[in-house]
Structure formats: structure tokens, C-alpha cells
Design a protein around this motif. Structure first.
Motif, mmCIF file in Angstrom:
data_model
loop_
_atom_site.group_PDB
_atom_site.id
_atom_site.type_symbol
_atom_site.label_atom_id
_atom_site.label_comp_id
_atom_site.label_asym_id
_atom_site.label_seq_id
_atom_site.Cartn_x
_atom_site.Cartn_y
_atom_site.Cartn_z
ATOM 1 N N TYR A 38 -3.963 5.770 4.143
ATOM 2 C CA TYR A 38 -3.839 4.932 5.339
ATOM 3 C C TYR A 38 -2.484 4.243 5.430
ATOM 4 C CZ TYR A 38 -8.971 5.233 5.258
ATOM 5 O OH TYR A 38 -10.264 5.664 5.246
ATOM 6 N N ALA A 39 -1.549 4.643 4.562
ATOM 7 C CA ALA A 39 -0.312 3.859 4.420
ATOM 8 C C ALA A 39 0.471 3.732 5.729
ATOM 9 C CB ALA A 39 0.564 4.464 3.340
ATOM 10 N N TYR A 40 0.280 4.674 6.652
ATOM 11 C CA TYR A 40 1.031 4.598 7.912
ATOM 12 C C TYR A 40 0.151 4.159 9.089
ATOM 13 C CZ TYR A 40 4.411 7.101 5.096
ATOM 14 O OH TYR A 40 5.270 7.454 4.096
ATOM 15 N N ASP A 41 -1.041 3.690 8.794
ATOM 16 C CA ASP A 41 -1.955 3.294 9.866
ATOM 17 C C ASP A 41 -1.728 1.842 10.264
ATOM 18 O OD1 ASP A 41 -2.924 5.780 9.436
ATOM 19 O OD2 ASP A 41 -5.037 5.199 9.419
ATOM 20 N N ARG A 42 -1.080 1.646 11.387
ATOM 21 C CA ARG A 42 -0.885 0.299 11.933
ATOM 22 C C ARG A 42 -1.369 0.296 13.364
ATOM 23 N NH1 ARG A 42 3.003 -2.444 8.733
ATOM 24 N NH2 ARG A 42 3.874 -1.031 7.221
ATOM 25 N N PRO A 43 -2.497 -0.237 13.691
ATOM 26 C CA PRO A 43 -3.458 -0.880 12.811
ATOM 27 C C PRO A 43 -4.326 0.151 12.093
ATOM 28 C CG PRO A 43 -4.332 -0.796 15.001
ATOM 29 C CD PRO A 43 -2.973 -0.187 15.075
ATOM 30 N N PHE A 44 -5.135 -0.305 11.151
ATOM 31 C CA PHE A 44 -6.137 0.568 10.528
ATOM 32 C C PHE A 44 -7.222 0.859 11.556
ATOM 33 C CE2 PHE A 44 -10.090 -1.889 9.547
ATOM 34 C CZ PHE A 44 -9.755 -3.021 10.246
ATOM 35 N N LEU A 45 -7.840 2.020 11.461
ATOM 36 C CA LEU A 45 -8.877 2.369 12.448
ATOM 37 C C LEU A 45 -10.168 2.794 11.760
ATOM 38 C CD1 LEU A 45 -6.536 4.264 14.959
ATOM 39 C CD2 LEU A 45 -7.650 2.079 15.359
ATOM 40 N N TRP A 46 -10.586 2.010 10.777
ATOM 41 C CA TRP A 46 -11.786 2.376 10.027
ATOM 42 C C TRP A 46 -13.041 2.291 10.883
ATOM 43 C CZ3 TRP A 46 -11.161 -0.603 4.707
ATOM 44 C CH2 TRP A 46 -10.015 -0.130 4.080
ATOM 45 N N ALA A 65 0.863 -1.171 0.000
ATOM 46 C CA ALA A 65 0.000 0.000 0.000
ATOM 47 C C ALA A 65 0.905 1.228 0.000
ATOM 48 C CB ALA A 65 -0.883 -0.015 1.234
ATOM 49 N N VAL A 103 8.619 1.279 13.599
ATOM 50 C CA VAL A 103 8.132 1.283 12.205
ATOM 51 C C VAL A 103 9.208 1.825 11.269
ATOM 52 C CG1 VAL A 103 5.681 1.371 12.734
ATOM 53 C CG2 VAL A 103 6.937 3.508 12.505
#
Lengths: 77, 222, 488
Positions: free
Chosen positions: B88-96, B36, B156
Motif C-alpha cells: 500500500y506504500a503508494y496508496d494516498r489515501p488508503f482504500l481498504w 511504510a 507525490v
């Protein structure tokens, strides 16, 4: 999309089509096989439904597991 | 054929595994080949924002708020530009999130201000009279865990090559230096914009309240 | 065979899991009723300070009912059904008996740590996979031990053919193992930063859209392989046994099993419709969700037809009532799910309470009803006592059925109302409602839902009381009942 990704995408589609196609064919063949072999009297699948009902340790065993028998013999000696 | 499997548990288990793994093999794995990619100009989260994201996770905002604007007119009118994968490339984890008991927050930084958030987190009814959201007063006194957030940035950077500067490096000393030079000034700016003296004082004493980190994170969502 | 005359099935491990089923059931559903009430009456958020908000409690509710109540029930039945249909007693193997006890012990440790960490807000934040990495490792360990016990029993079996239930227990074990491992790939930050920060903290191995994809591949299949597959395992044993009727069609059960295995995993994409995952994947999620109706209904219809010619039992035996209503609710929610997966319906349903309604008609109507019935069927056999009260069981059935109906009907209306209001525009194309309008309108439905949940919880207390009295004060039985469970 890079070339590698395109390549992977292609294989993915092939794998999906072949895999799913194969699964469908096997599945339908299997349905026919099941019902036909029972009609011909080669097999009786429905007897296995009794497994839930006759489930005491001393209930009659439908088909013995040969491995468990071997073990029993070993213990007897 | 299949019936044979029921008498041979090992092969039965193998069969089941192959059938269930097939979908994952085709559907999920190949996507990881194409990483991503971040959209142009996307910066990684600052350490303060990461600490805010931890508060967002800790108080579990995703129970009621999504971060995903779907491509419908009704959604873009209400929340702004629809969400794109690269954001969202830096979202770890995603927070949808999966439920909107409250509104979407993916671009909340565009239309709310730090002092609005300060009032809202202290008492939601003061800015939205019919709100059913609870007040999060404990965030005004709990201290944000900057060290863990910093550890996350270091991790990261190391493991996923997230583009952080050279001043993000392992070790306690590096963290203390970074905290003094980068995190605290950033936090002070936010605290002042939130217009609450108690928050400013806390930050000046070297402690960042959870709510300041959280607002830094929310301001970043644009 | 002589040696078998003295041999008995060993129910000690079954009993342990049955008790935890009851306890977790009460805890998990009580939290559920509390958080449902918080949405209707927000002041209830302030009962326990920082630890009592809706947001902090919601993962506790979901995790305790899924991994506490449901898993306990599943494992109780696994050890019970497993021994019986394989015709092997745990007393025959000291090793397996030890493994089963170790399984329970580890499970209790994980459960306790899970409750504490979630209450403290220590979370990886992925739904139904919130536990942080140290707990994940313990979970894997517990899982492996449970697998050793399961396959160990199978290895010792006297009956060569595995009964239908065993297929589903095997699938449950394998699929959850695979999905859990992939979804919980995390990098502990402590070790990469020279020992900074909280040692239990981690970041997900995947970022953004990829993370979402793996999460819902898991999230969907946690539903599939915890809430569906092992529950089917239970109904395939307990309904025929309780009614004394062999399963209607063994062949149909074979077909639905393999169909379900193949199709279920594909459907995870339906949680991500209209999101940023690739379009074809969304479509795939949609299409396979619809195909999924077939194997699901295959099992459900098989269950209903098992009662052929014996429908009078439905009026006479409350346990049959529970199980038949469970399979009916299974049909309802496996029809509802695919409908919600259709793209245009999903546009309205996603993010609303309709989804919550869908989940709960499945779990309250199907999963929990089946667990109650299974526990009550096992109770007279493992305690060698008659069920304490039939009328209490009847009352529980009706009060809970009313609870479920109130729950899902209010959530359907709430969800569709809100979904429609979000998209409503006036003649000039402007949005008609501000967001808070769409929240205020839900108040009556939230109230009805909380009331429905409360009725259900009352039913759980009746069940717990009935279970407790059966275990301690039920009339002693001379002989193990063959089919119908004896009740006073």
C-alpha cells in the motif's frame, strides 16, 4: 527495523508503561481521596449536582465566580 | 485536586487535552518514523491508473468493496495471498474500506479480465445474475480527468519522492506531451481488451472514458 | 442582582440550531431509508442517474446525519445548557452573540457545500472525513468560532464550578479539533503541479497503512467525541432537569469522565484488527475497547440511578422514556462494541452487517433518542409554548423503538450469517459458498432492515410535525416550566 526505530520503540514502551501506570495510580488515589474527604465532611461534592436544577439567572449561586463579580463592579462605576 | 480543575476552565482544558493526546502520542505518531516501505518491485501507479483510482473514489466503490485480504485460510482461498503493508506504500489515501457488501478487490486483477469488467460495469446482472450492484453506465460516457491524475503524480513525486520518471513534470505542455505519448496508448490497449467499439473510438478521439481508467486501475490490483 | 431581574437567557441561536436539527434529521434519515431499500431492491439505484447509486449516496447519508442532524442538536444544546448552567446570558455580550450567529452562518455554508460536493463525487474518500481541503479549511474556521463562543460563555460565567455537561462539551471541542486536523492533512495537487487539474483535489499526507491508522484513530473517535461525549453532556443536564432529580452521584460522574477521556482514544485500533498495522497495536485496540466498558457504564448507570425512587415518571413522561431508553441503548452498544473488538469475534464480524447493526443501535437508540428528547425539552422553554401533543410523542417513541429493534436484530443475524458463510468449508477444506451466495441469503434481512428504518423515519416525521406545531401553535406559557415539560 533500523537502530533508530528500535530506540524509539524502546522509549515508546517505557512511556506507555510509566504513563499508564501513573495514570492508574493517580486515578485510584483520586477515588479514595474523593470518598474519604466526603466521609470526613471536608467536602460535599454532591451539592454540585444541583447546578443542573437551579439554573435560572436569578437562582442562588453556589460559588460565585470572582472574575464575574469584578466585572460587575466595574460596570456599576 | 481534580475538583480544582472544574473551577479553572483553562487548566481543565489543558488537562483534558493532555489525557486525550497521550494515546495518540504513544500509539500513532511513532509509526511515522518508520516510513511504510514499498515491497520489492512495487511500481507507482501510472497516470491512467491514478485516474482510475479517482473514479473508484468518485463513485465511492469503498462503500461496498474492501481492499484488504485478512490472513485466514478462508480469505486467502477466496481472494489470494493476504495483503501486506508494503503493497500500500503508494496508496494516498488508503482504500481498504470497512464493509464487504461485494467481494474484496485487492487482487481482482488476477482473476478478472477487462472485458468481464466491461460487461459487469455496464450491467452486473449479465455476469452475476443475483448481483445487487447497480450498473455504472455513466462511466462509459463520462470522460476521466487525466489532468488531475497527472497533477497528483507530479505532486507525490515532488513531495513524497515517489519514483516517477523524468517525464512527469509540472506544466500544461508537459502534461499534453505525456498524455499523447503514454496515457492514450495505455488506455487504447485497455479499451481494446474491453472489447467495446464505442470505448475504443472515444480513446482514439483523445478522450478516455471513466470506465477505461477504472479498469486500468482494477487490472493493476494484483 | 437587581440588574439580573430583567435579564433573560437568549435563545435565538438555540432556535436556529433546533430547526436545522429537524431538517437535517429528515433529509439524512430519508436518504438512509432509500439506500437501505436499495440493498433489498437494487432497481431503486436508478432514480437519479449517476447521483442516485448506493455508493454515491452513502457518504451523503452518513455526513448529513452526523454533521447535520447530530451536530445541530449538540450545538443547540450547547448554547442552551451552556448559558443555563454557567448562569450567563448571551444578551450580556454583543461579541459572543455575534460569534454564535457567525458560527451558525459558517456552519450552514459548510453544510451546503458538503452536500453539493459529495453528491458530485468530490471526495477525499476517508470515511467520515470525505470533505476536500477547501471545505476542511472552512470546517476548521467554523470550529474555531464555535470554540470562541463556548469558552467566551465560560469566561463570563457567574457560577464558579463548571457543571458536568460543560466538561463534556469542552472535551468534544478539543478532541474533535485535534483529530480532525491530523486526519485531514492533505497536499493540494494544484499548487505542486503548476496549476494542473481540479484545484480542489488533494492527496493524503500519509500513505497506506499509516493513513489507515490515522483514519481510524479519527474514525473511531469521531464516534467517541461526536456521538458519545456531547450526547453524555446532554443527558447529564436534560435527564436531571426534566425529572427534577439531581444526578445520582457527582463523584461517579467525575470518575467516568476522566476514565473515558483516558481510555477512549486508545480503542481506535480495533477497526484494524487482522489488518497490516502492527500486531501490538491491534491488541491494544482490543484490550482498551474492553476496558472502555467501565467508564461508559459508569455514566449510563449514573443516569439510571438518577431515577431512583422516581420510576413512575417513566410511565408518565415520554421525554423520560426517550432518555432512559437512550441510556439503555448506550449500555447495549458499549457492551457490543468491545465484544466485536475481541480478535476472534472480529474475524467474523468485520466487513459484515453486524457492524452496521452496532452503529445503528448506538445512533438510532442512543444518539438520536437523546437529541429528540433534548429538542423537545428545550422547545417549550425557547418558544414559550406547551408541547403540541403528548400522544404524538408517545406514538413516536413506540414506533421508533420497534424500528430500532427490527434494524439491529436483522443486521445482527445478517452479519453473523454472512461472516459464518464466508468461512464455511466442506470436509475437504474447500469453500462451500461463492460470494454471491452470501449476498442472496441476506435479502430478507435487508428487507426487514429497510422496513425498520422506514418506521424510524415515520417517527422522525411525527417529531418534526410535533416540533413545528409546538413552535407555531402550542398553547402559550405564562411562566417557564421548572422541571417537567408541559405537554398537551
Amino acid at each position: 527495523m533500523s537502530d533508530v526505530a528500535m530506540e524509539i520503540e524502546k522509549y515508546r514502551i517505557y512511556m506507555f508503561l510509566i504513563g499508564t501506570g501513573l495514570a492508574v495510580v493517580i486515578f485510584y488515589y483520586y477515588i479514595i481521596y474523593l470518598y474519604r474527604s466526603e466521609k470526613k465532611g471536608k467536602k460535599n461534592y454532591e451539592k454540585y449536582g444541583r447546578l443542573a436544577l437551579d439554573d435560572e439567572l436569578d437562582s442562588e449561586i453556589l460559588e460565585k465566580n470572582p472574575k464575574s463579580e469584578e466585572k460587575k463592579k466595574g460596570e456599576d462605576k | 485536586m481534580f475538583h480544582w480543575l472544574e473551577k479553572h476552565p483553562f487548566f481543565f482544558a489543558v488537562g483534558v487535552f493532555v489525557v486525550i493526546a497521550y494515546a495518540g502520542l504513544i500509539e500513532v505518531l511513532p509509526n511515522f518514523m518508520e516510513k511504510a516501505r514499498p515491497i520489492k518491485g512495487l511500481k507507482p501507479y501510472t497516470v491512467l491508473e491514478l485516474a482510475g483510482k479517482e473514479v473508484y473514489k468518485k463513485d465511492n466503490c469503498i462503500a461496498c468493496h474492501s481492499q484488504l485480504i485478512r490472513p485466514f485460510k478462508a480469505e486467502t482461498d477466496r481472494y489470494g495471498q493476504y495483503s501486506m503493508s508494503g503493497e500500500y506504500a503508494y496508496d494516498r489515501p488508503f482504500l481498504w474500506g470497512s464493509k464487504r457488501t461485494g467481494p474484496d478487490l485487492h487482487r481482482v486483477g488476477r482473476y478478472r479480465t477487462p472485458d468481464w469488467h466491461a460487461n459487469h460495469m455496464w450491467n452486473p446482472k449479465s455476469v452475476v445474475p443475483d448481483s445487487i450492484m447497480p450498473a455504472y453506465k455513466h462511466q462509459f460516457t463520462n470522460v476521466a480527468d487525466l489532468e488531475t491524475a497527472y497533477a497528483e503524480a507530479v505532486t507525490v513525486k515532488k513531495v513524497f519522492n515517489t519514483p516517477y520518471g523524468d517525464d512527469i513534470k509540472p506544466g500544461k505542455a508537459a502534461f499534453e506531451k505525456y498524455k499523447k505519448e503514454k496515457i492514450l496508448p495505455e488506455a487504447l490497449k485497455i479499451a481494446k481488451a474491453m472489447k467495446r467499439d464505442d470505448l475504443v473510438k472515444m480513446v482514439e478521439s483523445g478522450k478516455v472514458p471513466e470506465v477505461v481508467a477504472l479498469v486500468a486501475y482494477l487490472e493493476r490490483l494484483k | 442582582m437587581q440588574s439580573n431581574a430583567a435579564l433573560e437567557y437568549d435563545y435565538s441561536i438555540v432556535k436556529l440550531f433546533m430547526w436545522t436539527t429537524v431538517i437535517f434529521g429528515i433529509v439524512g434519515m430519508a436518504i438512509g431509508v432509500l439506500i437501505a431499500s436499495q440493498l433489498a431492491f437494487p432497481d431503486l439505484n436508478y432514480l437519479m442517474g449517476e447521483y442516485g447509486t448506493f455508493s454515491r449516496l452513502r457518504p451523503l447519508h452518513t455526513n448529513v446525519v452526523i454533521y447535520g442532524f447530530t451536530l445541530s442538536g449538540i450545538w443547540a444544546s450547547m448554547y442552551y445548557v451552556g448559558q443555563r448552567v454557567l448562569k450567563v446570558s448571551l444578551l450580556e455580550s454583543g461579541f459572543l452573540r455575534f460569534m454564535s450567529k457567525l458560527h451558525f452562518l459558517l456552519y450552514m455554508i459548510v453544510a451546503a457545500l458538503m452536500v453539493v460536493t459529495l453528491a458530485l463525487g468530490i471526495t477525499a474518500s476517508k470515511e467520515y472525513a470525505q470533505m476536500e481541503w477547501p471545505l476542511d479549511i472552512l470546517v476548521v474556521l467554523t470550529w474555531v468560532v464555535s470554540g470562541i463562543a463556548l469558552f467566551g460563555m465560560i469566561g463570563l460565567r457567574r457560577e464558579k464550578t463548571l457543571y458536568i455537561s460543560m466538561w463534556y462539551y469542552i472535551a468534544f471541542f478539543l478532541a474533535v479539533a485535534m483529530l480532525y486536523l491530523f486526519n485531514n492533512m492533505e497536499v493540494p495537487t494544484y499548487f505542486f503541479s503548476g496549476g494542473l487539474g481540479a484545484w480542489y483535489h488533494s492527496v493524503s499526507m500519509y500513505a497506506g497503512t499509516n493513513d489507515a491508522l490515522v483514519q481510524w484513530w479519527w474514525g473511531h473517535n469521531a464516534v467517541a467525541f461526536v456521538f458519545t461525549v456531547p450526547i453524555i453532556a446532554m443527558i447529564y443536564y436534560f435527564l436531571p432537569k426534566e425529572s427534577g432529580q439531581a444526578v445520582y452521584s457527582y463523584k461517579l460522574s467525575l470518575l467516568s469522565f476522566w476514565g473515558l477521556m483516558f481510555v477512549y482514544l486508545w480503542a481506535g485500533g480495533h477497526h484494524l484488527i487482522w489488518s497490516t498495522v502492527p500486531d501490538w497495536m491491534q491488541t491494544m485496540g482490543s484490550v482498551f475497547s474492553v476496558v472502555l466498558i467501565l467508564p461508559s457504564w459508569g455514566s449510563a448507570i449514573n443516569m439510571l440511578l438518577t431515577m431512583k425512587g422516581e420510576w413512575n415518571q417513566l410511565t408518565e413522561n415520554p421525554l423520560i422514556k426517550f432518555m432512559i431508553l437512550a441510556s439503555t441503548f448506550y449500555m447495549l452498544s458499549t457492551l457490543e462494541g468491545p465484544i466485536q473488538s475481541v480478535k476472534s469475534v472480529n474475524a467474523i464480524a468485520h466487513f459484515t452487517d453486524w457492524i452496521i447493526g452496532h452503529v445503528h443501535d448506538g445512533v438510532l437508540g442512543w444518539v438520536a433518542f437523546m437529541v429528540f428528547a433534548a429538542v423537545m425539552h428545550m422547545a417549550p422553554r425557547v418558544f414559550k409554548r406547551e408541547i403540541y401533543s403528548k400522544s404524538l410523542l408517545e406514538a413516536q417513541f413506540w414506533i421508533q423503538t420497534i424500528g430500532v429493534v427490527l434494524y439491529f436484530s436483522s443486521m445482527w443475524i445478517a452479519g453473523i450469517t454472512q461472516g459464518m458463510m464466508w468461512r464455511a468449508v466442506d470436509e475437504y477444506g474447500n469453500l462451500v459458498y461463492s460470494f454471491i451466495d452470501t449476498v442472496s441469503v441476506l435479502h430478507p434481512y435487508y428487507t426487514i432492515r429497510a422496513f425498520g428504518g422506514l418506521l424510524y423515519l415515520i417517527g422522525v416525521f411525527m417529531f418534526a410535525w410535533n416540533f413545528f406545531k409546538t413552535a407555531t401553535a402550542g398553547r402559550r406559557l405564562e411562566q417557564e416550566p421548572r422541571y417537567k415539560s408541559p405537554m398537551a
